[in-house]
Write a protein that holds these residues in place. Structure first.
Motif, PDB file in Angstrom:
ATOM      1  N   ASN A 162      23.780  51.357  71.147  1.00  0.00           N
ATOM      2  CA  ASN A 162      23.923  52.654  71.827  1.00  0.00           C
ATOM      3  C   ASN A 162      22.575  53.345  71.977  1.00  0.00           C
ATOM      4  O   ASN A 162      22.243  53.872  73.040  1.00  0.00           O
ATOM      5  N   ALA A 179      20.601  54.009  75.485  1.00  0.00           N
ATOM      6  CA  ALA A 179      20.244  55.382  75.877  1.00  0.00           C
ATOM      7  C   ALA A 179      18.735  55.513  76.095  1.00  0.00           C
ATOM      8  O   ALA A 179      18.295  56.166  77.053  1.00  0.00           O
ATOM      9  N   GLN A 235      17.876  53.830  79.408  1.00  0.00           N
ATOM     10  CA  GLN A 235      18.279  54.678  80.524  1.00  0.00           C
ATOM     11  C   GLN A 235      17.304  55.825  80.723  1.00  0.00           C
ATOM     12  O   GLN A 235      16.954  56.161  81.848  1.00  0.00           O
ATOM     13  N   ASP A 241      15.269  56.374  84.054  1.00  0.00           N
ATOM     14  CA  ASP A 241      15.401  57.656  84.753  1.00  0.00           C
ATOM     15  C   ASP A 241      14.026  58.279  85.009  1.00  0.00           C
ATOM     16  O   ASP A 241      13.772  58.823  86.086  1.00  0.00           O
ATOM     17  N   GLY A 287      21.201  59.047  86.047  1.00  0.00           N
ATOM     18  CA  GLY A 287      22.464  59.420  85.410  1.00  0.00           C
ATOM     19  C   GLY A 287      23.675  58.637  85.868  1.00  0.00           C
ATOM     20  O   GLY A 287      24.795  58.948  85.465  1.00  0.00           O
ATOM     21  N   ILE A 288      23.494  57.584  86.683  1.00  0.00           N
ATOM     22  CA  ILE A 288      24.676  56.862  87.169  1.00  0.00           C
ATOM     23  C   ILE A 288      25.403  56.110  86.058  1.00  0.00           C
ATOM     24  O   ILE A 288      26.546  55.713  86.230  1.00  0.00           O
ATOM     25  N   GLU A 289      24.769  55.973  84.902  1.00  0.00           N
ATOM     26  CA  GLU A 289      25.452  55.305  83.790  1.00  0.00           C
ATOM     27  C   GLU A 289      26.657  56.096  83.292  1.00  0.00           C
ATOM     28  O   GLU A 289      27.491  55.581  82.563  1.00  0.00           O
ATOM     29  N   HIS A 290      26.747  57.350  83.716  1.00  0.00           N
ATOM     30  CA  HIS A 290      27.885  58.187  83.309  1.00  0.00           C
ATOM     31  C   HIS A 290      29.052  58.109  84.292  1.00  0.00           C
ATOM     32  O   HIS A 290      30.094  58.707  84.049  1.00  0.00           O
ATOM     33  N   LEU A 291      28.866  57.381  85.392  1.00  0.00           N
ATOM     34  CA  LEU A 291      29.926  57.243  86.380  1.00  0.00           C
ATOM     35  C   LEU A 291      30.945  56.194  85.933  1.00  0.00           C
ATOM     36  O   LEU A 291      30.697  55.436  85.000  1.00  0.00           O
ATOM     37  N   THR A 292      32.046  56.147  86.657  1.00  0.00           N
ATOM     38  CA  THR A 292      33.049  55.120  86.358  1.00  0.00           C
ATOM     39  C   THR A 292      32.549  53.766  86.861  1.00  0.00           C
ATOM     40  O   THR A 292      31.620  53.698  87.678  1.00  0.00           O
ATOM     41  N   GLU A 293      33.198  52.719  86.416  1.00  0.00           N
ATOM     42  CA  GLU A 293      32.822  51.377  86.849  1.00  0.00           C
ATOM     43  C   GLU A 293      32.949  51.232  88.365  1.00  0.00           C
ATOM     44  O   GLU A 293      32.100  50.628  89.021  1.00  0.00           O
ATOM     45  N   GLU A 303      32.728  53.624  90.663  1.00  0.00           N
ATOM     46  CA  GLU A 303      31.671  54.382  91.321  1.00  0.00           C
ATOM     47  C   GLU A 303      30.336  53.641  91.265  1.00  0.00           C
ATOM     48  O   GLU A 303      29.588  53.600  92.249  1.00  0.00           O
TER      49      GLU A 303
END
Length: 137
Positions: free
Chosen positions: A70, A74, A77, A81, A95-101, A103
């Motif tokens: 983890n 992070a 990322q 970024d 920040g696209i790592e926070h989107l759904t699979e 997306e």
């Protein structure tokens, strides 16, 4: 304070358990246990010792490994970024790592399409990469 102590401990454990000497020590422990089998008559207690020990170690290592992954993810990322932010790349990727699979997959497909439009070079063949290429649909 507790978080910092846990992080330090997790880093140390992850480092030490990744060393060859840790593997050799575990192998020696298992061999010692196996060799002691006849001495204890291969009893239920003798079996329980290794089963309990390995279960506890495995259980704890799962959490340490997950914590390490983890943090590594992070950190990676954050670095990516920052590279996106200071370059001419599109900042919408931050920040696209926070989107759904789903997306993320949509963004990936859009990038592939954009790369295909911008590239006048032919796709690499097996001869140039040494790897099989996916078939065109």
């Amino acid at each position: 304070m507790l978080e910092k102590a846990f992080t330090r401990a997790a880093n140390v454990v992850a480092y030490v358990t990744g060393l060859p000497v840790a593997f050799i020590a575990c192998l020696a422990l298992v061999l010692g246990w196996a060799i002691s089998g006849p001495l204890f008559g291969f009893s239920d207690t003798w079996q329980l010792v290794i089963n309990t020990g390995t279960t506890i170690v495995t259980f704890l290592m799962v959490f340490l490994i997950q914590n390490t992954q983890n943090r590594d993810g992070a950190a990676m990322q954050a670095k990516l970024d920052e590279l996106i932010r200071i370059s001419k790349a599109n900042n919408r990727f931050i920040g696209i790592e926070h989107l759904t699979e789903t997306e993320v997959e949509e963004i990936r497909k859009a990038c592939e399409l954009a790369a295909g439009r911008q590239s006048s070079r032919p796709k690499p063949s097996r001869r140039t990469t040494g790897k099989p290429q996916p078939a065109d649909d």
